[in-house]
Design an enzyme around this catalytic site. Structure first.
Site, PDB file in Angstrom:
ATOM      1  N   GLY A 144     -31.136   6.646  38.963  1.00  0.00           N
ATOM      2  CA  GLY A 144     -30.514   5.833  37.932  1.00  0.00           C
ATOM      3  C   GLY A 144     -30.519   4.361  38.311  1.00  0.00           C
ATOM      4  N   CYS A 145     -30.295   3.512  37.324  1.00  0.00           N
ATOM      5  CA  CYS A 145     -30.383   2.062  37.546  1.00  0.00           C
ATOM      6  C   CYS A 145     -29.261   1.557  38.448  1.00  0.00           C
ATOM      7  CB  CYS A 145     -30.403   1.327  36.215  1.00  0.00           C
ATOM      8  SG  CYS A 145     -29.067   1.758  35.077  1.00  0.00           S
ATOM      9  N   TYR A 146     -28.013   1.850  38.088  1.00  0.00           N
ATOM     10  CA  TYR A 146     -26.903   1.470  38.963  1.00  0.00           C
ATOM     11  C   TYR A 146     -27.056   2.127  40.337  1.00  0.00           C
ATOM     12  CZ  TYR A 146     -23.807  -0.523  35.307  1.00  0.00           C
ATOM     13  OH  TYR A 146     -23.222  -1.301  34.328  1.00  0.00           O
ATOM     14  N   ALA A 147     -27.417   3.409  40.321  1.00  0.00           N
ATOM     15  CA  ALA A 147     -27.539   4.143  41.579  1.00  0.00           C
ATOM     16  C   ALA A 147     -28.543   3.476  42.506  1.00  0.00           C
ATOM     17  CB  ALA A 147     -27.932   5.587  41.302  1.00  0.00           C
TER      18      ALA A 147
END
Length: 333
Positions: A144-147
């Site tokens: 994921g992007c935040y991850a």
């Protein structure tokens, strides 16, 4: 003839960025792009920036993907697994959705709901040993992007004992493209411009993914919607080990990583410097007064946080240099 590529879910923001990268890739040949509601439309009517790519969006169906050597799935969470299960085992697949990121079925049910589809090889190649696992895989789960922003900031520090795995606190701001392309009232320009708004406070779905990849045992995460189209800036804090130099730990961890840049002392990441690139920028320090280690991480949520990372993983899977067709440099202003 190059490696034949299909992009599923091509009408969204991540799908559009994938198409742009695939079209400019020296070894990839775009053979199919599929969509749901936009099926039957010419590609450039959905993505005006892709004028010159003479493709019509096809219906999303396994039969439409039969000629592809490599398939990118850019579908909403919960929709990738059923389609992926119908693809031939030899077809290489990179899933940009969350369906195959988590190992724990309980965590999946708690944060996403529904039936857990099983874990694929996790596509964060900068983690120790992960590049080799991606190279051997035919199924890869794109992070994921935040991850991505948070794991790259935190994982080496916990692994080196420089940061304690408990009491990790993250505040991260993301551009509105991270919420997808579907029309939503709270994402209208009149609602977003001039405003910062937190959402899913303490309950964001990337929390178990971050803990799984970093070894963090407790994580408080507050995501914030920022009035910009794209980009993520994450501030990660943790309890440091005594005498730690977090910048040195990060610099050593990413010495051979072409897309992770630990900035010179005194310079801090900002989103504009990463836009259009597959790079993540990092900087770290210790707040002596508060007794907290601080890492700031910046990246393009559609680039390194989605499509760029997917192409990086695909390059590794097919035996190409991971930098092929990707830029490490952003576009600014």
């Amino acid at each position: 003839m190059g490696i034949r590529v299909a992009v599923v879910g091509a009408s969204g923001y991540a799908g559009g960025e994938l198409l742009r990268l695939v079209a400019g890739h020296p070894e990839f040949e775009l053979v199919t792009a599929t969509a749901h509601s936009q099926a039957g439309h010419r590609l450039h009517t959905v993505h005006p920036q892709l004028i010159g790519l003479d493709l019509v969006l096809a219906e999303t169906d396994p039969a439409a993907l039969a000629d592809a050597d490599l398939v990118f799935l850019a579908l909403p969470h919960g929709e990738s697994a059923a389609l992926a299960a119908q693809l031939p085992p030899k077809t290489r697949v990179v899933d940009l959705g969350a369906d195959h990121r988590l190992a724990d079925p309980y965590a999946w049910a708690n944060y996403y709901g529904g039936t857990h589809a099983g874990q694929w090889t996790y596509g964060l190649s900068e983690l120790p040993g992960q590049r080799e696992r991606v190279a051997a895989a035919t199924r890869v789960a794109n992070p994921g992007c935040y991850a991505t922003a948070i794991i790259l900031a935190l994982a080496p520090l916990i692994a080196a004992g420089a940061a304690q795995p408990a009491d990790v606190v993250v505040v991260a701001a993301s551009g509105v493209s991270g919420a997808g392309r579907a029309a939503k009232a709270h994402l209208l320009a009149g609602e977003v411009m001039g405003d910062l708004s937190p959402y899913r406070v303490g309950a964001h779905q990337h929390v178990p993914e971050i803990k799984q990849a970093t070894g963090a045992t407790s994580l408080s995460f507050t995501p914030v919607l920022a009035p910009m189209p794209r980009g993520i800036l994450a501030t990660v804090t943790a309890v440091p080990a005594r005498g730690v130099d977090p910048q040195a730990v990060l610099a050593e961890a990413y010495a051979d990583a072409p897309f992770v840049h630990v900035l010179p002392e005194g310079r801090w990441p900002h989103t504009a410097a990463t836009l259009g690139s597959n790079s993540c920028h990092l900087q770290a320090t210790v707040d002596v007064d508060a007794g907290r280690l601080i890492v700031v991480s910046g990246l393009d949520n559609l680039g390194r946080g989605a499509a760029g990372q997917a192409v990086q993983n695909a390059n590794i899977m097919v035996g190409l240099p991971e930098t092929t067709g990707l830029s490490a440099w952003g576009v600014t202003p």
